[in-house]
Design a protein around this motif. Structure first.
Motif: not given
Length: 479
Positions: A53-67
């Protein structure tokens, strides 16, 4: 206070007085209350995807990756929202300060209910909007509207989280886009706890900028200036400062001016300054009179009417409980001055709350009077005390209600101005304030003390008190 900060306070106060102010609250304010921010919320999601998480800036994209990895099943995301935001946290001082200001429009991307809780605790009626259907309905008697553009914790399945949600937003939440666009054009916003990485807000601001290129309304953002973190290298710190400066300049495209503070408590101090300066434009007048000695009733009514006219002429607001023997004269003077110009209305400059003396039950009457006094006094910054007597069992005695209002005003930090020359309770209160002048007025004690002492000297006509009284009020409204 820096010049930019002073300029912001002056201009935002003007918007508050003209009912043109709005607030946009981001996750930063909720984090201070104990809720997680976006990185904290998405940390287990990132771990499940094998990401840091410390290396991720696009958290909206992170939620999408999970979906994407779970065949668009939102269960874990919904459960995360419930786990993190269902606990009822106490609103922060900043939430409470914002709730006490005369702001009627609140926008937020947060799912929690801190804003609503702070408003309701302050006795305000909240109309919360987080669905399109709610936008078409109005809660009766509302005095604050909270627009939750990304949803509410009570409906986690409808919260805006992923890329899919953001990409569909202008179709699924079109009325919110329209409402926010209108408010950004018509009102002056103060952004707090907001990082300006939200794509919805960026899209709306961009539309407004292209349509109102040279005529955008001024908005403000309060932010902590970047400081070097523990174990952070100089190169990393310099990079962060450069990025903050670039973001700050980019916000100017949308006419959003960033006001920097050294540390987060400075934001609270700044909001307290705004509240204090707003409230000191309202003068609470306390008093009652069954006996007008040492003057005549006519002389006292003339004095009160002239005082009220002078306060309104100075663009101050009067708060009054229509005390026995003095309320009528105050209303007469205030209304005459208000009607002398078409630029003012009675509702804007005169808050009148006659006490409901007809309540027969003593306990209920005392409870109601206490609430009445609190509502009258908490909106003011200056409290003026005149005479303060009543008739009881055929005798004229000091009015304990005026004493109660004095103690409440003192507890709420109002400037206290007893007119000692008017006798009875006002004299008693004047003696107390003069004896403890340094505590009541720690700033400019000598000047204020001189003006206050003049209000306790015997005079043949109360009109002789107008000059020192108005000089003192002038000084306090500008302090």
């Amino acid at each position: 206070m820096y010049r930019d900060t002073e300029d912001f306070v002056d201009k935002y106060l003007k918007e508050l007085r003209e009912n043109n102010a709005a607030v946009f609250v981001g996750a930063g304010l909720s984090r201070a209350a104990g809720y997680v921010d976006w990185p904290g919320l998405m940390s287990p999601i990132a771990a499940g995807l094998g990401l840091d998480i410390a290396k991720e800036s696009d958290l909206v994209a992170l939620a999408q990756y999970h979906l994407n990895a779970n065949a668009t099943n939102r269960h874990q995301l919904n459960q995360l929202l419930i786990d993190e935001f269902s606990d009822l946290k106490e609103p922060t001082d900043n939430h409470k300060l914002l709730a006490r200001l005369p702001i009627h429009t609140y926008w937020t991307t947060n799912y929690d209910r801190l804003i609503e809780s702070a408003l309701e605790a302050g006795g305000r009626r909240v109309d919360a909007k987080y669905t399109n259907e709610q936008l078409a309905m109005t809660r009766r008697g509302r005095d604050a509207v909270v627009y939750k553009m990304h949803g509410d914790i009570e409906h986690p399945d409808k919260a805006v989280l992923s890329k899919d949600d953001y990409e569909r937003y202008h179709n699924s939440h079109g009325p919110f886009v329209t409402a926010l666009s209108g408010d950004l054009v018509e009102k002056t916003f103060l952004f707090l706890g907001f990082s300006f990485t939200d794509p919805n807000l960026d899209f709306i601001l961009s539309r407004i900028r292209t349509r109102f290129t040279q005529h955008q309304r001024q908005h403000y953002c309060l932010a902590k200036r970047r400081t070097r973190l523990k174990n952070e290298s100089k190169a990393e710190f310099d990079y962060a400062v450069t990025k903050q400066n670039l973001v700050t300049r980019d916000l100017l495209r949308f006419n959003i001016k960033t006001i920097f503070v050294s540390d987060f408590p400075d934001i609270t101090n700044l909001l307290q300054t705004i509240e204090h300066r707003y409230r000191r434009r309202t003068v609470f007048i306390s008093g009652s009179a069954a006996d007008f000695s040492p003057w005549s009733r006519a002389a006292m009514e003339e004095f009160l009417a002239k005082l009220a006219r002078a306060l309104i002429e100075k663009d101050l607001r009067i708060s009054n409980g229509f005390g026995l023997g003095i309320g009528g004269a105050i209303v007469t003077g205030a209304v005459q001055q208000i009607y002398s110009t078409r630029q003012r209305s009675i509702e804007e400059q005169l808050m009148l709350r006659p006490f409901p003396f007809g309540i027969s039950d003593a306990t209920e009457r005392e409870k109601t009077f206490k609430r009445y006094r609190n509502e009258l006094i908490e909106q003011a910054g200056i409290a003026l005390f005149v005479m303060g007597n009543k008739e009881a069992e055929g005798k004229i005695i000091s009015a304990e209600g005026v004493r109660a209002e004095f103690e409440l005003a003192k507890a709420k930090g109002l400037y206290l101005i007893p007119v000692g020359s008017s006798g009875f309770m006002a004299t008693e209160l004047w003696n107390e304030v003069v004896a403890d002048i340094a505590t009541c007025y720690p700033k400019n004690t000598k000047k204020i003390g001189s003006l206050l002492k003049a209000l306790g000297q015997p005079v043949k006509n109360p009109n002789e008190l107008l000059e020192p009284l108005l000089k003192l009020i002038d000084h306090l409204t500008k302090e």
